[in-house]
Scaffold this motif. Structure first.
Motif, short mmCIF file in Angstrom:
data_model
loop_
_atom_site.label_atom_id
_atom_site.label_comp_id
_atom_site.label_asym_id
_atom_site.label_seq_id
_atom_site.Cartn_x
_atom_site.Cartn_y
_atom_site.Cartn_z
N GLN A 75 8.23 -7.71 -20.23
CA GLN A 75 9.55 -7.16 -20.57
C GLN A 75 10.41 -6.93 -19.34
OE1 GLN A 75 8.91 -3.61 -22.85
NE2 GLN A 75 7.86 -4.67 -24.50
N VAL A 76 9.78 -6.57 -18.22
CA VAL A 76 10.49 -6.30 -16.97
C VAL A 76 9.84 -7.16 -15.88
CG1 VAL A 76 11.22 -4.51 -15.34
CG2 VAL A 76 10.87 -3.91 -17.74
N PRO A 77 10.15 -8.46 -15.85
CA PRO A 77 9.48 -9.34 -14.89
C PRO A 77 9.95 -9.10 -13.46
CG PRO A 77 11.12 -10.55 -16.14
CD PRO A 77 11.08 -9.17 -16.72
N VAL A 78 9.01 -9.26 -12.54
CA VAL A 78 9.31 -9.22 -11.11
C VAL A 78 8.67 -10.44 -10.47
CG1 VAL A 78 9.53 -6.70 -10.96
CG2 VAL A 78 7.30 -7.76 -10.59
N GLN A 79 9.22 -10.86 -9.34
CA GLN A 79 8.73 -12.09 -8.71
C GLN A 79 7.63 -11.85 -7.68
OE1 GLN A 79 12.01 -14.37 -7.23
NE2 GLN A 79 12.93 -14.62 -9.24
N TYR A 80 7.47 -10.62 -7.22
CA TYR A 80 6.44 -10.38 -6.20
C TYR A 80 5.07 -10.25 -6.87
CZ TYR A 80 7.43 -5.42 -7.32
OH TYR A 80 7.62 -4.22 -7.95
N PRO A 81 3.99 -10.59 -6.13
CA PRO A 81 2.65 -10.60 -6.73
C PRO A 81 2.18 -9.21 -7.14
CG PRO A 81 2.54 -11.02 -4.37
CD PRO A 81 3.98 -10.99 -4.73
N GLN A 82 1.28 -9.21 -8.14
CA GLN A 82 0.77 -7.95 -8.68
C GLN A 82 -0.75 -7.94 -8.66
OE1 GLN A 82 2.58 -5.26 -9.73
NE2 GLN A 82 4.44 -6.33 -9.08
N GLY A 83 -1.29 -6.83 -8.19
CA GLY A 83 -2.71 -6.57 -8.27
C GLY A 83 -2.96 -5.46 -9.28
N ILE A 84 -4.21 -5.24 -9.59
CA ILE A 84 -4.58 -4.21 -10.57
C ILE A 84 -5.79 -3.45 -10.06
CG2 ILE A 84 -6.06 -5.77 -11.91
CD1 ILE A 84 -3.67 -3.42 -13.62
N ASP A 85 -5.84 -2.16 -10.36
CA ASP A 85 -6.97 -1.34 -9.96
C ASP A 85 -7.12 -0.22 -10.97
OD1 ASP A 85 -9.10 -0.41 -8.46
OD2 ASP A 85 -7.92 0.07 -6.67
N SER A 86 -8.32 0.32 -11.03
CA SER A 86 -8.57 1.47 -11.90
C SER A 86 -8.33 2.74 -11.11
CB SER A 86 -10.03 1.46 -12.40
OG SER A 86 -10.27 0.33 -13.17
N PRO A 87 -7.58 3.69 -11.67
CA PRO A 87 -7.35 4.94 -10.94
C PRO A 87 -8.67 5.66 -10.69
CG PRO A 87 -6.04 4.84 -12.98
CD PRO A 87 -6.95 3.67 -12.98
N GLY A 88 -8.79 6.26 -9.54
CA GLY A 88 -10.00 7.01 -9.22
C GLY A 88 -10.03 7.40 -7.76
N ASN A 89 -11.15 7.95 -7.33
CA ASN A 89 -11.23 8.47 -5.96
C ASN A 89 -11.50 7.40 -4.90
OD1 ASN A 89 -13.87 7.98 -6.59
ND2 ASN A 89 -14.60 10.04 -6.16
N ALA A 90 -11.52 6.13 -5.31
CA ALA A 90 -11.67 5.03 -4.36
C ALA A 90 -10.68 3.90 -4.66
CB ALA A 90 -13.10 4.50 -4.38
N ASP A 91 -9.59 4.22 -5.38
CA ASP A 91 -8.63 3.17 -5.74
C ASP A 91 -7.81 2.74 -4.52
OD1 ASP A 91 -6.35 4.89 -5.48
OD2 ASP A 91 -6.56 5.53 -7.56
N ALA A 92 -6.98 1.72 -4.71
CA ALA A 92 -6.18 1.18 -3.62
C ALA A 92 -5.26 2.23 -3.00
CB ALA A 92 -5.36 -0.01 -4.10
N GLY A 93 -4.71 3.12 -3.81
CA GLY A 93 -3.84 4.17 -3.28
C GLY A 93 -4.59 5.10 -2.35
N VAL A 94 -5.79 5.50 -2.73
CA VAL A 94 -6.62 6.37 -1.88
C VAL A 94 -6.93 5.64 -0.57
CG1 VAL A 94 -8.88 7.48 -1.65
CG2 VAL A 94 -7.63 7.63 -3.82
N ARG A 95 -7.33 4.39 -0.67
CA ARG A 95 -7.68 3.61 0.52
C ARG A 95 -6.49 3.45 1.47
NH1 ARG A 95 -12.55 0.59 0.01
NH2 ARG A 95 -13.52 0.90 -2.03
N LEU A 96 -5.28 3.50 0.90
CA LEU A 96 -4.07 3.36 1.71
C LEU A 96 -3.44 4.71 2.08
CD1 LEU A 96 -2.54 0.23 -0.02
CD2 LEU A 96 -3.58 0.36 2.26
N GLY A 97 -4.21 5.81 1.91
CA GLY A 97 -3.79 7.11 2.42
C GLY A 97 -3.18 8.05 1.41
N ASN A 98 -3.44 7.86 0.13
CA ASN A 98 -2.86 8.72 -0.92
C ASN A 98 -3.99 9.35 -1.75
OD1 ASN A 98 -1.19 9.92 -2.84
ND2 ASN A 98 -0.65 7.99 -3.83
N PRO A 99 -4.69 10.35 -1.20
CA PRO A 99 -5.86 10.91 -1.88
C PRO A 99 -5.54 11.67 -3.16
CG PRO A 99 -5.32 12.26 0.01
CD PRO A 99 -4.42 11.05 0.06
N ARG A 100 -4.29 12.09 -3.34
CA ARG A 100 -3.92 12.85 -4.52
C ARG A 100 -3.42 11.98 -5.67
NH1 ARG A 100 -5.80 18.01 -4.15
NH2 ARG A 100 -5.43 18.84 -2.08
N GLY A 101 -3.23 10.70 -5.43
CA GLY A 101 -2.81 9.79 -6.49
C GLY A 101 -1.37 9.94 -6.93
N VAL A 102 -0.49 10.43 -6.05
CA VAL A 102 0.93 10.58 -6.38
C VAL A 102 1.56 9.20 -6.52
CG1 VAL A 102 3.13 11.51 -5.59
CG2 VAL A 102 1.03 12.77 -5.13
#
Length: 199
Positions: free
Chosen positions: A140-167
């Protein structure tokens, strides 16, 4: 009453703190979060008393190299971050289809990615979400840049990139050599990414 240097400094610090608090009360955290000092302060707050990452999970910090980790492609396969994106700066945006601020900033991220083209800053979205929900949303809302997927949790991509609270949304600017240059909590407004990615 005679004011000594320590008292003057204490009064100045108190006045500055009251100014910041008044600004937050009047206009919300937006203006403060749109500044680099505000983002650094927000990062420190997020890190304070954050749950530790699981053993063996390295967390990226500003100025350090991003520890290598796999990112599942939305349509199958995987990338190795940061290696598969080396050679050009990379803006990683962590988002979810159920996050209104994430959705609001996606057209801006897409505009930036298209403007940068094949020679500028790369953009990668990583959704902490259900893969089918993300596919339905992007239909419905296409974007041209690539997309990855991850499951939220204490070792997700956001945590690994410095966001331990998952904001969410959460963005990280990685140098062409794989080092964390900047981290950002909250959405980008129109035209804001251009300056942020160049500072």
């Amino acid at each position: 009453m005679k004011l000594t240097t320590p008292r003057i400094l204490l009064v100045a610090l108190a006045a500055g703190t009251l100014g910041v608090v008044a600004s937050l009360l009047v206009s919300g955290p937006g203006p403060l979060l749109r500044t680099e000092p505000g983002q650094r302060l927000a990062q420190q707050v997020l890190q304070t008393n954050a749950p530790p990452a699981p053993e063996g999970v390295e967390v990226a910090k500003r100025g350090d190299a991003v520890p290598e980790f796999p990112v599942t492609r939305l349509e199958g396969g995987e990338w190795s971050l940061p290696d598969d994106f080396s050679g050009r700066p990379l803006l990683v945006n962590i988002w979810a289809s159920w996050c209104p601020p994430c959705i609001e900033e996606m057209p801006e991220l897409d505009r930036f990615a298209r403007a940068e083209g094949a020679e500028g800053v790369q953009v990668l979205g990583i959704a902490l979400d259900d893969p089918q929900a993300v596919r339905d949303f992007l239909a419905q809302v296409p974007v041209q840049y690539p997309q990855g997927i991850d499951s939220p949790g204490n070792a997700d991509a956001g945590v690994r990139l410095g966001n331990p609270r998952g904001v969410l949304p959460y963005s990280v600017l990685i140098s062409a050599e794989g080092q964390v240059l900047k981290q950002r909590i909250g959405p980008f407004e129109h035209g804001e990414i251009d300056g942020w990615a160049r500072q």
